[in-house]
Write a protein that holds these residues in place. Structure first.
Motif, PDB file in Angstrom:
ATOM      1  N   LEU A  32     -11.595 -16.736 -49.729  1.00 28.75           N
ATOM      2  CA  LEU A  32     -11.514 -15.697 -48.501  1.00 28.75           C
ATOM      3  C   LEU A  32     -10.351 -16.093 -47.550  1.00 28.75           C
ATOM      4  CD1 LEU A  32     -15.239 -16.032 -46.924  1.00 28.75           C
ATOM      5  CD2 LEU A  32     -14.153 -14.190 -48.099  1.00 28.75           C
ATOM      6  N   LEU A  33      -9.811 -17.368 -47.747  1.00 29.83           N
ATOM      7  CA  LEU A  33      -8.521 -17.597 -47.037  1.00 29.83           C
ATOM      8  C   LEU A  33      -7.407 -16.849 -47.715  1.00 29.83           C
ATOM      9  CD1 LEU A  33      -8.645 -21.484 -46.607  1.00 29.83           C
ATOM     10  CD2 LEU A  33      -8.491 -19.768 -44.865  1.00 29.83           C
ATOM     11  N   ASP A  34      -7.384 -16.864 -49.080  1.00 32.95           N
ATOM     12  CA  ASP A  34      -6.320 -15.858 -49.866  1.00 32.95           C
ATOM     13  C   ASP A  34      -6.680 -14.537 -49.563  1.00 32.95           C
ATOM     14  OD1 ASP A  34      -5.609 -18.516 -51.075  1.00 32.95           O
ATOM     15  OD2 ASP A  34      -6.693 -18.024 -53.005  1.00 32.95           O
ATOM     16  N   ARG A  35      -7.758 -13.859 -49.294  1.00 39.68           N
ATOM     17  CA  ARG A  35      -7.744 -12.706 -49.045  1.00 39.68           C
ATOM     18  C   ARG A  35      -7.285 -12.214 -47.555  1.00 39.68           C
ATOM     19  NH1 ARG A  35     -13.917 -10.903 -49.267  1.00 39.68           N
ATOM     20  NH2 ARG A  35     -13.706 -11.681 -51.260  1.00 39.68           N
ATOM     21  N   VAL A  36      -7.627 -13.230 -46.870  1.00 41.67           N
ATOM     22  CA  VAL A  36      -7.134 -12.963 -45.349  1.00 41.67           C
ATOM     23  C   VAL A  36      -5.492 -13.100 -45.468  1.00 41.67           C
ATOM     24  CG1 VAL A  36      -6.869 -13.942 -43.204  1.00 41.67           C
ATOM     25  CG2 VAL A  36      -9.194 -13.754 -44.270  1.00 41.67           C
ATOM     26  N   ALA A  37      -4.930 -13.805 -46.223  1.00 42.15           N
ATOM     27  CA  ALA A  37      -3.680 -14.190 -46.278  1.00 42.15           C
ATOM     28  C   ALA A  37      -2.911 -12.945 -46.837  1.00 42.15           C
ATOM     29  CB  ALA A  37      -3.242 -15.304 -47.328  1.00 42.15           C
ATOM     30  N   ASP A  38      -3.574 -12.429 -47.750  1.00 39.54           N
ATOM     31  CA  ASP A  38      -2.955 -11.169 -48.396  1.00 39.54           C
ATOM     32  C   ASP A  38      -3.034 -10.185 -47.439  1.00 39.54           C
ATOM     33  OD1 ASP A  38      -2.754 -12.298 -51.011  1.00 39.54           O
ATOM     34  OD2 ASP A  38      -4.757 -11.564 -51.661  1.00 39.54           O
ATOM     35  N   ASP A  52      -9.607  -7.285 -37.433  1.00 39.95           N
ATOM     36  CA  ASP A  52      -9.072  -6.877 -38.677  1.00 39.95           C
ATOM     37  C   ASP A  52      -9.427  -8.157 -39.964  1.00 39.95           C
ATOM     38  OD1 ASP A  52      -8.226  -4.636 -37.603  1.00 39.95           O
ATOM     39  OD2 ASP A  52      -6.316  -5.275 -37.074  1.00 39.95           O
ATOM     40  N   LEU A  53      -8.893  -9.221 -39.447  1.00 41.82           N
ATOM     41  CA  LEU A  53      -8.689 -10.494 -40.351  1.00 41.82           C
ATOM     42  C   LEU A  53     -10.420 -10.872 -40.729  1.00 41.82           C
ATOM     43  CD1 LEU A  53      -5.860 -12.731 -38.764  1.00 41.82           C
ATOM     44  CD2 LEU A  53      -5.740 -10.761 -40.589  1.00 41.82           C
ATOM     45  N   ALA A  54     -11.241 -10.585 -39.683  1.00 39.72           N
ATOM     46  CA  ALA A  54     -12.524 -11.151 -39.809  1.00 39.72           C
ATOM     47  C   ALA A  54     -13.149 -10.230 -40.763  1.00 39.72           C
ATOM     48  CB  ALA A  54     -13.334 -11.058 -38.502  1.00 39.72           C
ATOM     49  N   ALA A  55     -12.764  -8.926 -40.833  1.00 42.62           N
ATOM     50  CA  ALA A  55     -13.223  -7.950 -41.500  1.00 42.62           C
ATOM     51  C   ALA A  55     -13.123  -7.906 -42.957  1.00 42.62           C
ATOM     52  CB  ALA A  55     -13.023  -6.267 -41.189  1.00 42.62           C
ATOM     53  N   ALA A  56     -11.811  -8.665 -43.283  1.00 42.84           N
ATOM     54  CA  ALA A  56     -11.234  -9.053 -44.486  1.00 42.84           C
ATOM     55  C   ALA A  56     -12.229 -10.303 -45.178  1.00 42.84           C
ATOM     56  CB  ALA A  56      -9.824  -9.486 -44.651  1.00 42.84           C
ATOM     57  N   ALA A  57     -12.617 -10.973 -44.196  1.00 45.78           N
ATOM     58  CA  ALA A  57     -13.514 -12.195 -44.753  1.00 45.78           C
ATOM     59  C   ALA A  57     -14.850 -11.831 -44.463  1.00 45.78           C
ATOM     60  CB  ALA A  57     -13.121 -13.410 -43.849  1.00 45.78           C
ATOM     61  N   LEU A  59     -16.763 -11.547 -41.881  1.00 45.77           N
ATOM     62  CA  LEU A  59     -17.500 -12.343 -40.945  1.00 45.77           C
ATOM     63  C   LEU A  59     -17.366 -11.948 -39.550  1.00 45.77           C
ATOM     64  CD1 LEU A  59     -15.991 -15.826 -42.154  1.00 45.77           C
ATOM     65  CD2 LEU A  59     -18.524 -15.213 -42.378  1.00 45.77           C
ATOM     66  N   SER A  60     -18.176 -12.318 -38.597  1.00 48.84           N
ATOM     67  CA  SER A  60     -17.775 -12.059 -37.371  1.00 48.84           C
ATOM     68  C   SER A  60     -16.495 -12.486 -36.829  1.00 48.84           C
ATOM     69  CB  SER A  60     -19.000 -12.454 -36.319  1.00 48.84           C
ATOM     70  OG  SER A  60     -18.836 -13.735 -36.160  1.00 48.84           O
ATOM     71  N   PRO A  61     -15.742 -11.736 -35.795  1.00 47.89           N
ATOM     72  CA  PRO A  61     -14.669 -12.349 -35.270  1.00 47.89           C
ATOM     73  C   PRO A  61     -14.805 -13.756 -34.717  1.00 47.89           C
ATOM     74  CG  PRO A  61     -14.853 -10.345 -34.611  1.00 47.89           C
ATOM     75  CD  PRO A  61     -16.048 -10.556 -35.156  1.00 47.89           C
ATOM     76  N   PHE A  62     -15.806 -14.262 -34.208  1.00 46.02           N
ATOM     77  CA  PHE A  62     -16.042 -15.523 -33.521  1.00 46.02           C
ATOM     78  C   PHE A  62     -16.160 -16.281 -34.634  1.00 46.02           C
ATOM     79  CE2 PHE A  62     -18.985 -18.824 -32.531  1.00 46.02           C
ATOM     80  CZ  PHE A  62     -18.275 -19.550 -31.398  1.00 46.02           C
ATOM     81  N   HIS A  63     -17.022 -16.377 -35.520  1.00 44.57           N
ATOM     82  CA  HIS A  63     -17.204 -17.201 -36.715  1.00 44.57           C
ATOM     83  C   HIS A  63     -16.055 -17.166 -37.663  1.00 44.57           C
ATOM     84  CE1 HIS A  63     -21.523 -16.566 -35.834  1.00 44.57           C
ATOM     85  NE2 HIS A  63     -21.469 -17.960 -36.096  1.00 44.57           N
ATOM     86  N   PHE A  64     -15.244 -16.397 -37.674  1.00 37.08           N
ATOM     87  CA  PHE A  64     -14.175 -16.301 -38.715  1.00 37.08           C
ATOM     88  C   PHE A  64     -13.267 -17.185 -37.846  1.00 37.08           C
ATOM     89  CE2 PHE A  64      -9.649 -14.664 -38.869  1.00 37.08           C
ATOM     90  CZ  PHE A  64      -9.368 -14.891 -40.285  1.00 37.08           C
ATOM     91  N   ALA A  65     -12.895 -16.784 -36.474  1.00 33.97           N
ATOM     92  CA  ALA A  65     -11.583 -17.570 -35.926  1.00 33.97           C
ATOM     93  C   ALA A  65     -12.011 -19.171 -35.906  1.00 33.97           C
ATOM     94  CB  ALA A  65     -11.672 -17.045 -34.383  1.00 33.97           C
ATOM     95  N   ARG A  66     -13.276 -19.571 -35.559  1.00 37.58           N
ATOM     96  CA  ARG A  66     -13.742 -20.684 -35.874  1.00 37.58           C
ATOM     97  C   ARG A  66     -13.463 -21.502 -37.077  1.00 37.58           C
ATOM     98  NH1 ARG A  66     -18.459 -22.671 -36.882  1.00 37.58           N
ATOM     99  NH2 ARG A  66     -19.397 -20.744 -36.721  1.00 37.58           N
ATOM    100  N   ALA A  67     -13.795 -20.688 -38.264  1.00 37.69           N
ATOM    101  CA  ALA A  67     -13.752 -21.293 -39.547  1.00 37.69           C
ATOM    102  C   ALA A  67     -12.482 -21.116 -39.905  1.00 37.69           C
ATOM    103  CB  ALA A  67     -14.781 -20.327 -40.588  1.00 37.69           C
ATOM    104  N   PHE A  68     -11.646 -20.324 -39.761  1.00 40.58           N
ATOM    105  CA  PHE A  68     -10.260 -20.224 -40.000  1.00 40.58           C
ATOM    106  C   PHE A  68      -9.513 -21.271 -39.270  1.00 40.58           C
ATOM    107  CE2 PHE A  68      -5.810 -19.024 -39.817  1.00 40.58           C
ATOM    108  CZ  PHE A  68      -5.775 -18.318 -41.191  1.00 40.58           C
TER     109      PHE A  68
END
Length: 146
Positions: A32-38, A52-57, A59-68
């Motif tokens: 998922l990190l590689d997909r977001v970096a791409d 946009d980045l959460a959609a690539a992973a 995940l919801s924007p909140f969970h994505f931001a926290r996990a990222f």
């Protein structure tokens, strides 16, 4: 949870089936990190949002931001800004684009803001990365001697 781990151990140890590797709790898996970096690299010149980045992973924007942030140590916005400044540095060093053109190429329409961010990230003004001759208005850079 303990029952799942015990079952994974028993299956892995006695049946020879390796369990799936998961990212540590609260972190993003490497895929998922590689997909977001791409996505970031492909769209550095475009507006990028956490959505946009959460959609690539997926995940919801909140969970994505926290996990990222847990995975990289950087908030998504900090990561995008860092990548933009690295791309800008590369463009300034390797191309003949003007500073405003570089700012637009990395997705920033306010040149003053770009200059402040570039200085904050690199310690230099964008024009500091250009040879002295290139900075004079109207004078071409000297020809390379063979």
């Amino acid at each position: 949870m303990l029952a799942h781990r015990l079952a994974e151990h028993v299956v892995g140890h006695y049946a020879g089936i390796a369990p799936r590797r998961r990212a540590p709790a609260g972190r993003l898996h490497r895929v998922l990190l590689d997909r977001v970096a791409d996505v970031v690299e492909a769209r550095l010149g475009d507006p990028l949002t956490v959505d946009d980045l959460a959609a690539a992973a997926a995940l919801s924007p909140f969970h994505f931001a926290r996990a990222f942030k847990a995975s990289t140590g950087l908030a998504p916005h900090e990561y995008v800004t860092s990548r933009r400044m690295e791309r800008a540095k590369s463009l300034l060093l390797t191309s003949r684009l003007s500073v405003p053109e570089v700012a637009y190429a990395v997705g920033l329409s306010n040149v003053s803001h770009f200059r402040r961010m570039f200085r904050r990230h690199t310690g230099f003004l964008p024009s500091d990365l250009r040879p002295r001759e290139d900075r004079r208005i109207g004078l071409p850079a000297p020809a390379q001697a063979l």
